[in-house]
Design an enzyme around this catalytic site. Structure first.
Site, short mmCIF file in Angstrom:
data_model
loop_
_atom_site.label_atom_id
_atom_site.label_comp_id
_atom_site.label_asym_id
_atom_site.label_seq_id
_atom_site.Cartn_x
_atom_site.Cartn_y
_atom_site.Cartn_z
N ASP A 159 0.88 -1.17 0.00
CA ASP A 159 0.00 0.00 0.00
C ASP A 159 0.91 1.21 0.00
OD1 ASP A 159 -2.19 1.71 0.24
OD2 ASP A 159 -2.17 1.60 2.43
N GLU A 192 -1.36 -1.36 -4.80
CA GLU A 192 -2.60 -0.60 -5.02
C GLU A 192 -2.40 0.44 -6.11
OE1 GLU A 192 -5.91 2.09 -2.65
OE2 GLU A 192 -4.45 0.95 -1.50
N ASP A 229 -2.55 0.93 7.28
CA ASP A 229 -1.69 0.75 6.10
C ASP A 229 -1.33 -0.72 5.93
OD1 ASP A 229 -1.46 3.56 5.43
OD2 ASP A 229 -0.22 3.75 7.22
#
Length: 176
Positions: free
Chosen positions: A8, A70, A142
Site C-alpha cells: 500500500d 494498489e 496501512d
C-alpha cells in the site's frame, strides 16, 4: 504454497503485508510499514530510497512468489497525487528490479474482495483482514490495506490458475 507481498504505497508510510496461500488456506506471515517520517519532507530522493531499500529487504527476507500494489487514485490535490505516484513507482521499480511479478488492484477491487462491497471503510478492511488471517488484533490501517491486497491477489491467482487449466488442456488436445 505461494507467498504474496501486498504493498500500500505512501510517501510517509508504505504499508506491507506478507501472506502464504495454499488453495483457499491463507496464513499470516508479516506486516507493517516502511516509514520515511524521520527524513526531511523536502528530501524526496532519500525518502524514495528508503522505500526501495525497505522493499528489497522484504523480498530478501520473504521471497514472494508475486506482489500486488494498489493503483492510486488521483485526488483533488495534484501535488499530493504526484508524490504518491512517485512512492508507488519506487515500490514497483524495487519489485521489478528483483524480478518479482507485480499485479495491480484498485481500492474498489480490494474492498470488494475483502469486505464484499466497494464502500467499505478502513475499519471494515482491518476487521475483515483480522478475521481472514485469524489475527489476535487489528492490523494498522496501512498494513491492513497491504494484507488485503495480498489476499486479493491470492484469491485472484487461484481463479486465474483454474481458468488457465481448461485452456491448457484444450491446447494440448489440439496438438495431439
Amino acid at each position: 504454497m505461494s507467498t504474496y507481498l501486498g504493498i500500500d504505497p505512501g510517501l510517509q508510510r508504505t504499508g506491507f503485508g506478507v501472506i502464504e496461500s495454499q488453495g483457499q488456506q491463507l496464513r499470516y506471515v508479516a506486516s507493517g510499514t516502511i516509514q520515511t517520517t524521520h527524513l526531511e519532507r523536502s528530501d524526496l530522493p532519500a525518502r524514495l530510497g528508503v522505500i526501495v531499500e525497505g522493499i528489497h529487504e522484504l523480498i530478501r527476507t520473504h521471497r514472494p512468489t508475486a506482489a500486488s500494489v494498489e493503483i492510486v487514485f488521483v485526488n483533488m490535490n495534484p501535488k499530493s497525487s504526484l508524490l504518491l505516484g512517485q512512492a508507488r513507482g519506487a515500490a514497483i521499480a524495487a519489485l521489478v528490479s528483483a524480478q518479482v511479478k507485480v499485479h495491480e488492484y484498485t481500492a474498489l477491487q480490494l474492498k470488494k474482495a475483502i469486505a464484499g462491497h466497494g464502500r467499505a471503510h478502513k475499519s471494515e478492511i482491518q476487521e475483515m483482514v483480522k478475521r481472514l488471517l485469524k489475527l489476535p488484533g487489528l492490523p494498522g490501517p496501512d498494513a491492513a490495506d497491504a494484507l488485503g491486497l495480498a489476499i486479493t491477489h491470492a484469491r485472484m491467482a487461484d481463479v486465474l490458475e483454474k481458468l488457465q487449466q481448461p485452456r491448457l488442456a484444450y491446447r494440448q488436445a489440439r496438438i495431439q
